[in-house]
Structures are given as C-alpha cells and as structure tokens.
Design a protein around this motif. Structure first.
Motif, PDB file in Angstrom:
ATOM      1  N   LEU A 124       0.785  -1.393   0.471  1.00 51.20           N
ATOM      2  CA  LEU A 124       0.277   0.390   0.127  1.00 51.20           C
ATOM      3  C   LEU A 124       0.625   1.133  -0.008  1.00 51.20           C
ATOM      4  CD1 LEU A 124      -2.709  -1.197   2.942  1.00 51.20           C
ATOM      5  CD2 LEU A 124      -2.909  -1.370   0.010  1.00 51.20           C
ATOM      6  N   THR A 129      -2.869   3.770   2.356  1.00 51.91           N
ATOM      7  CA  THR A 129      -2.930   3.609   4.220  1.00 51.91           C
ATOM      8  C   THR A 129      -3.100   4.007   4.979  1.00 51.91           C
ATOM      9  OG1 THR A 129      -0.223   2.669   3.598  1.00 51.91           O
ATOM     10  CG2 THR A 129      -0.726   3.317   6.030  1.00 51.91           C
ATOM     11  N   GLU A 132      -6.531   3.154   4.912  1.00 48.17           N
ATOM     12  CA  GLU A 132      -7.368   1.745   5.839  1.00 48.17           C
ATOM     13  C   GLU A 132      -6.840   2.141   6.735  1.00 48.17           C
ATOM     14  OE1 GLU A 132      -7.688  -1.065   4.703  1.00 48.17           O
ATOM     15  OE2 GLU A 132      -8.025  -1.194   3.080  1.00 48.17           O
ATOM     16  N   PHE A 133      -6.382   3.366   7.307  1.00 47.72           N
ATOM     17  CA  PHE A 133      -6.309   3.923   8.797  1.00 47.72           C
ATOM     18  C   PHE A 133      -7.395   4.438   9.067  1.00 47.72           C
ATOM     19  CE2 PHE A 133      -5.234   7.314  11.957  1.00 47.72           C
ATOM     20  CZ  PHE A 133      -4.845   6.517  12.848  1.00 47.72           C
ATOM     21  N   SER A 185      -2.197  12.750   3.168  1.00 45.38           N
ATOM     22  CA  SER A 185      -1.619  11.713   2.709  1.00 45.38           C
ATOM     23  C   SER A 185      -1.065  12.785   1.334  1.00 45.38           C
ATOM     24  CB  SER A 185      -2.632  11.225   1.750  1.00 45.38           C
ATOM     25  OG  SER A 185      -3.503  11.626   1.130  1.00 45.38           O
ATOM     26  N   ILE A 242      -2.338  -3.120   9.058  1.00 45.60           N
ATOM     27  CA  ILE A 242      -1.944  -2.160   8.294  1.00 45.60           C
ATOM     28  C   ILE A 242      -0.780  -1.765   7.787  1.00 45.60           C
ATOM     29  CG2 ILE A 242      -3.534   0.397   7.621  1.00 45.60           C
ATOM     30  CD1 ILE A 242      -5.382  -0.455   9.517  1.00 45.60           C
ATOM     31  N   LEU A 243      -0.013  -1.483   8.920  1.00 41.29           N
ATOM     32  CA  LEU A 243       1.889  -0.925   8.279  1.00 41.29           C
ATOM     33  C   LEU A 243       2.364  -1.891   7.870  1.00 41.29           C
ATOM     34  CD1 LEU A 243       1.957   1.589  11.172  1.00 41.29           C
ATOM     35  CD2 LEU A 243       1.546   1.709   8.821  1.00 41.29           C
ATOM     36  N   SER A 246       2.418  -2.136   4.078  1.00 46.89           N
ATOM     37  CA  SER A 246       2.215  -0.945   3.568  1.00 46.89           C
ATOM     38  C   SER A 246       3.260  -0.933   3.251  1.00 46.89           C
ATOM     39  CB  SER A 246       1.643   0.390   4.336  1.00 46.89           C
ATOM     40  OG  SER A 246       2.612   0.959   5.844  1.00 46.89           O
ATOM     41  N   ILE A 248       5.173   1.787   3.966  1.00 45.89           N
ATOM     42  CA  ILE A 248       6.417   2.885   4.719  1.00 45.89           C
ATOM     43  C   ILE A 248       7.297   2.699   6.379  1.00 45.89           C
ATOM     44  CG2 ILE A 248       4.959   4.281   7.177  1.00 45.89           C
ATOM     45  CD1 ILE A 248       2.292   4.268   5.764  1.00 45.89           C
ATOM     46  N   GLN A 251       6.227   0.695  12.215  1.00 44.79           N
ATOM     47  CA  GLN A 251       4.977   0.044  12.930  1.00 44.79           C
ATOM     48  C   GLN A 251       5.563   0.430  14.727  1.00 44.79           C
ATOM     49  OE1 GLN A 251       6.293  -4.418  13.078  1.00 44.79           O
ATOM     50  NE2 GLN A 251       8.351  -3.947  14.353  1.00 44.79           N
TER      51      GLN A 251
END
Length: 387
Positions: A124, A129, A132-133, A185, A242-243, A246, A248, A251
């Motif tokens: 993602l 992300t 989803e968050f 974002s 979710i993370l 992704s 990113i 965590q």
C-alpha cells in the motif's frame, strides 16, 4: 467446522480474546453478565454470528430463580463436581476452546492472476494506507473506543468535550482531527501529520467493557468501564496489520519504553528478538537493554542514537566478559570486544576506524543484542556463576 470459518474472524488479538473470555466465564454471577458477553462477542468478531447464537442460547434458559439466597448452578450438598454451565455459558466456553482456530482479518488474499504469476499484492502507498487507517478509526469510534477521551455525540445529553481541541492539545498540532485523507497523504516524503496522528490516537483509545442503549433522538449506545491497556493493545495490533501491508516501513512498538510509538519495522525474527528483550524484567540490566532498543529503533534514529545503543549493549557484555570467556572460544570472545574497541564505537582515538559506513552500526546492534540474549541463556544454566 470449515463452513463457519468466515463467520468467526477475530478483530482482537487471539490471546486477548482468550483472556477476556476466561474472565467473563468467571464473572457469571454478575447481573448484567449476558449483556456484557453480547457486547464482547459483537466487539471481537467481524460478523454478528457469535453474538446472535449466544442470544439464542440465552433465550432457551429457564426463568430466573426468585429465591434471593439462591446461587446459580449451585451444587447439591456433598457434590464435589463442577457446577453445570448454562447453555449460553457453555457456548462461550466452547468459543474459548476453539480460539486457536479462529481466522484473523487480512486486507486481501492474492487473486487469480497474482497466484498464476507468483506475484504478491503490491504494498500500500501512503494514500491507500491513510484510507485503511481512516476506516479502522471510524470502526473503532463506532464501537466506543474513543468515547472516554473524545466524548460521544448525544443530542439529549451533549458532551462538553471538543474532540478537535483534545487531539490538538495532545499532538500540539492543529488540523489532525477529524481525519482528512487528502491532507494526511499530501506529503509523501515525510508524512509527519499522519504518523503523529497514529501515535496520538494510540494514547487516546480505551476499550469499553460495558454499554447501555440510549435511543433518544437518534442516539444509540453509551459506553463505560473502559480498559486503556486492552484498547491500546487492540489498536496497536490493528494498526500494525495495516502498516505491515504498506511501504512505509514502520510499526507501533508492542513492548519497551517506546511502546505505542512508531519504530522501524524489521523481519519477523528480529522483531521477535526485540520483543523478548524489551519485555525483560531484570533490573538494572533490563532498563539498559530497553533503552538501547528504544534508541536504535526510534523513527528517524540518527547515527549518534544508534552508536549510543551499541555502546549500552557493549557495556552489558563487558560486565559479562568472564562468562563469555568461560563458554565461548577465546578468539570468539575477543572478537566481541574487538568490534566495539576497533571501530570508534565505545572510545575515540587515532588507532580506531572512524570512516566506516553508518549502516555498519545496524549489524553491530543486532550482533550485540543477540549476544546479550545468548549470555542471558548462559547465566540461566545451573552451572553458571551464581546459577
């Protein structure tokens, strides 16, 4: 049963589900027990099947005993057998036994073309992300997880809490609440607003263990009996799922002095190593290890932070040098300290190598952290000094 797999998908960590279910089974004498179990099942499972089946079992129970001195499922005099569980309690006990088989939520499984080519779903990006968050936070909010700190929207009894003000005061930054996907974002290089909000909401959530229905003027549920620790555990577990999908690379830390803060994500083995080391309780060595872990894995850790973390671990190993000499080959033991002394980590002098790539510190940290764990195991042996 295989056909029920999709009906029993957990949205809590499995161990937390088991702990809470066991606690509820031990609290069956409380007057609102059925209501609390219904809410527990609604909160923990993605679908309503478990709650609805519990309700059906409860409707089949005989009328309550009117004798104020009677106790539920009381054994006869001289009967040493366990009290017989009512149908609804037996259903909860059965769920507890089957907890190991319940599925956990996934963003999605690979589709046909991905399976055919052996590819995996793409990681993602930032915007996906954040989306989803945002969906997760709306879901948690609808289940009362933000009610303790951000209040509830009730037209009959307006809450004096202003959630926008609370989030701004907590973060020191305006505009983080309510969630705006476009704003959060918009900067992909360093999405500080989004990452700050992830940490801020961790500190604000709490899991409600009781609720009461208030149907006046469109209001629904009011929540109470909050558990901050359970709420934060569920939040970390949900956000990290979710993370992990992704790109990113961060965590939320589950253990240690940086618990609830975003840290660099690693592979499963190193994540488990840091979890074990951050969870240790020995003093004062445990504090030094936790501090080293927090320094090293913090978001935006500098070269100085990582070097300080390595120095802290090297100090622990220095104190255990005699142990290392006794259990390791002499050359292996010497190599442990040659790294720290020869590469300008612990000391600074002209003989040391200082022009090495900072990434070298990553290797040193994991090397030393694993060696500290090794010496922990050596110390635990009966033949160890003081063992």
């Amino acid at each position: 049963m295989q056909d029920e797999v999709d009906d029993f998908v957990l949205r809590w960590p499995r161990e937390l589900f088991k702990q809470r279910a066991a606690t509820l089974l031990n609290e069956r004498s409380e007057s609102d027990w059925s209501d609390r179990v219904e809410w527990f099942l609604e909160d923990t499972f993605v679908s309503d099947v478990a709650r609805e089946r519990f309700q059906e079992k409860s409707k089949l129970l005989p009328a309550p005993v009117k004798d104020p001195w009677a106790t539920p499922a009381q054994a006869a005099p001289g009967d040493t057998s366990k009290p017989v569980l009512a149908d609804n309690a037996r259903f909860l006990a059965d769920l507890l036994k089957r907890a190991h088989s319940f599925q956990l939520p996934r963003l999605r499984r690979p589709y046909y073309s991905e399976r055919r080519t052996g590819s995996h779903p793409r990681a993602l990006g930032l915007r996906a992300t954040v989306v989803e968050f945002g969906q997760l936070i709306r879901d948690l909010d609808s289940r009362g997880y933000l009610a303790m700190r951000l209040g509830i929207d009730c037209s009959d009894d307006p809450d004096p809490i202003d959630p926008v003000h609370v989030v701004e005061m907590q973060s020191g930054r305006p505009g983080l609440w309510p969630i705006n996907v476009d704003a959060l974002s918009s900067t992909s290089d360093e999405p500080d607003d989004f990452l700050d909000l992830v940490e801020v909401l961790h500190d604000l959530v709490a899991q409600p263990r009781r609720r009461s229905f208030h149907g006046w003027s469109g209001c629904t549920w009011h929540y109470s009996d909050f558990s901050i620790s359970a709420g934060r555990q569920i939040y970390r577990w949900s956000v990290n799922r979710i993370l992990a999908a992704s790109d990113i690379g961060l965590q939320l830390a589950e253990e240690g002095e940086d618990r609830g803060r975003l840290v660099a994500s690693t592979d499963e083995a190193r994540t488990e190593l840091t979890r074990r080391m951050a969870a240790r309780t020995d003093q004062p060595t445990g504090d030094r290890v936790r501090h080293a872990v927090a320094l090293f894995r913090r978001r935006g850790a500098t070269e100085h932070d990582k070097r300080s973390a390595c120095i802290a671990l090297a100090g622990i190993l220095e104190e255990r040098r005699d142990l290392a000499k006794a259990h390791l080959h002499r050359k292996d033991e010497g190599a442990l300290f040659q790294v720290a002394n020869g590469f300008a980590i612990r000391h600074q002098d002209a003989k040391q190598l200082g022009a090495y790539d900072p990434m070298f510190l990553d290797w040193v940290f994991w090397y030393y952290l694993a060696t500290v764990e090794l010496t922990d195991r050596l110390l635990a042996r009966p033949d160890a000094p003081g063992g």
